[in-house]
Design an enzyme around this catalytic site. Structure first.
Site, short mmCIF file in Angstrom:
data_model
loop_
_atom_site.label_atom_id
_atom_site.label_comp_id
_atom_site.label_asym_id
_atom_site.label_seq_id
_atom_site.Cartn_x
_atom_site.Cartn_y
_atom_site.Cartn_z
CG ASP A 169 -18.45 40.57 7.37
OD1 ASP A 169 -18.53 40.89 8.58
OD2 ASP A 169 -18.92 39.52 6.90
NE ARG A 188 -8.17 42.43 35.32
CZ ARG A 188 -9.42 42.29 35.76
NH1 ARG A 188 -10.43 42.64 34.99
NH2 ARG A 188 -9.65 41.79 36.95
CG MET A 214 -18.72 39.50 14.19
SD MET A 214 -20.48 39.61 13.78
CE MET A 214 -21.13 38.29 14.79
CD GLU A 260 -16.05 36.67 12.57
OE1 GLU A 260 -16.69 36.28 13.56
OE2 GLU A 260 -16.59 36.96 11.49
CG HIS A 288 -24.64 38.07 16.65
ND1 HIS A 288 -24.03 37.00 17.26
CD2 HIS A 288 -24.87 37.70 15.37
CE1 HIS A 288 -23.90 36.01 16.37
NE2 HIS A 288 -24.39 36.40 15.23
#
Ligand code: F6P
Length: 342
Positions: A128, A163, A170, A222, A272
């Site tokens: 992070d 699209r 994360m 997230e 993950h």
């Protein structure tokens, strides 16, 4: 000295490189002896220990995960938890000091144990990159590279099918992975926890992209909180440290985009995958240097410190100064990226 090593919290590319360099320098240069605790703080509270001779760590710097295992166990909980039990376990095994390799939750626990008199040194780890007082944590560079590769791949589907592709990455309550991977992949919108954005603004970026004949790519962290909402999306309860498990905002953003623009939109959660596999060269080097610094700190008796990257130097920083503040994405970094949205 006999030193115990643990890896705790989420796994992260580079953990094995730290273990290897700690044991190499500590054994060769200082003559220390090493043991590893299995599965993070679980191994500490339960005295689940393995020997770590040099031969056990040879060639592991390139391996993902951790040879010691990890968990999100809280060392203050359970009948065998708490500083007095841990001191007794250390005395029983003749362990003089601990090196805790982990993120914010792990290092906060390490700080409490240090305050209770346990000889403790920390090594900051997290994909992070949210730990204040170190410029980077190892694992972040690998996560950004994996996310960037994934975004490039999603783009080919977006282009082929015309699209909008939404990718959820994360990062918990900070947007570093989203910002860096989104910039690297040329995303048309990047959504991070540090900046609230309305669904209408997101739809406008998507329409602008579509009007230029491009298939929109949106990266959402997230922990992103849309304008009008108070907290990040979380429907999976709390972890052992009482923190909400995040995830699921990608689907919400994709549904809003499709609804507002009429463009077929798909969401992908990278999850993950971002923590798996071999570390990048940058992370191997950073992790190796952190490990070398940590064993120096133990040898010098710099208890209650963690290794930190300052510019290009590795320096010891007191837990007290390192923890408490999250390293968030500064406003100017987001504004700089936002010039390229739409
Ligand atoms: O802190 C690393 C991290 O991967 C976060 O980005 C994420 O929110 C969390 O861990 C996921 O935790 P778990 O592996 O316990 O689901």
């Amino acid at each position: 000295m006999k030193i115990g090593i643990l890896t705790s919290g989420g796994d992260c590319p580079g953990l094995n490189a730290v273990i290897r360099s700690v044991v190499f320098k500590g054994t060769r240069i200082y003559g220390h002896e090493f043991v590893g605790f299995k599965d993070g703080w679980r191994g500490v509270v339960e005295g689940d220990i393995v020997d770590l001779p040099l031969v056990a760590v040879r060639g592991i710097a390139k391996q993902g995960g951790t040879i010691l295992g990890t968990s999100r166990t809280n060392p203050f909980e359970g009948p065998k938890g708490g500083p007095e039990n841990i001191k007794a376990m250390m005395a029983e095994h003749g362990i003089d000091a601990l090196i805790a390799i982990g993120g914010e939750g792990t290092l906060a626990a390490a700080q409490r144990l240090h305050n209770a008199g346990i000889r403790m040194v920390g090594v900051p780890k997290t994909i992070d990159n949210d730990l204040d007082s170190t410029d980077y944590t190892f694992g972040f560079d690998t996560a950004v590279q994996i996310a960037t590769d994934a975004l490039d791949r999603l783009r080919t589907t977006g282009d082929s099918h015309n699209r909008c592709m939404v990718a959820e990455v994360m990062g918990r309550h900070v947007g570093w992975i989203a910002l860096h991977s989104g910039m690297a992949a040329g995303a048309h919108a990047i959504l991070i926890p540090e900046r609230k954005v309305s669904f209408e603004q997101i739809a406008e970026w998507v329409r602008d992209t579509q009007d230029r004949g491009r298939a929109p790519l949106v990266v959402v962290a997230e922990g992103f909180v849309p304008e009008g909402e108070e907290s990040p999306h979380s429907h999976r309860g709390l972890d052992a440290f009482g923190r909400p498990r995040l995830g699921g905002i990608g689907d919400i953003v994709a549904a809003e985009i499709q609804e507002r623009t009429g463009l077929e939109t798909r969401a992908t959660v990278l999850g993950h995958i971002q923590r798996g596999g071999t570390p990048t060269g940058f992370d191997r080097v950073l992790a190796t240097r952190f490990g070398i610094a940590a064993v120096d700190m133990v040898t010098n008796g710099q208890w209650g410190h963690m290794a930190a990257l300052k510019g290009t130097s590795i320096e010891p920083v007191e837990f007290a100064n390192a923890l408490g503040n999250l390293k968030t994405v500064p406003t100017e970094r987001y504004d700089e990226a936002a010039i390229l949205f739409g």
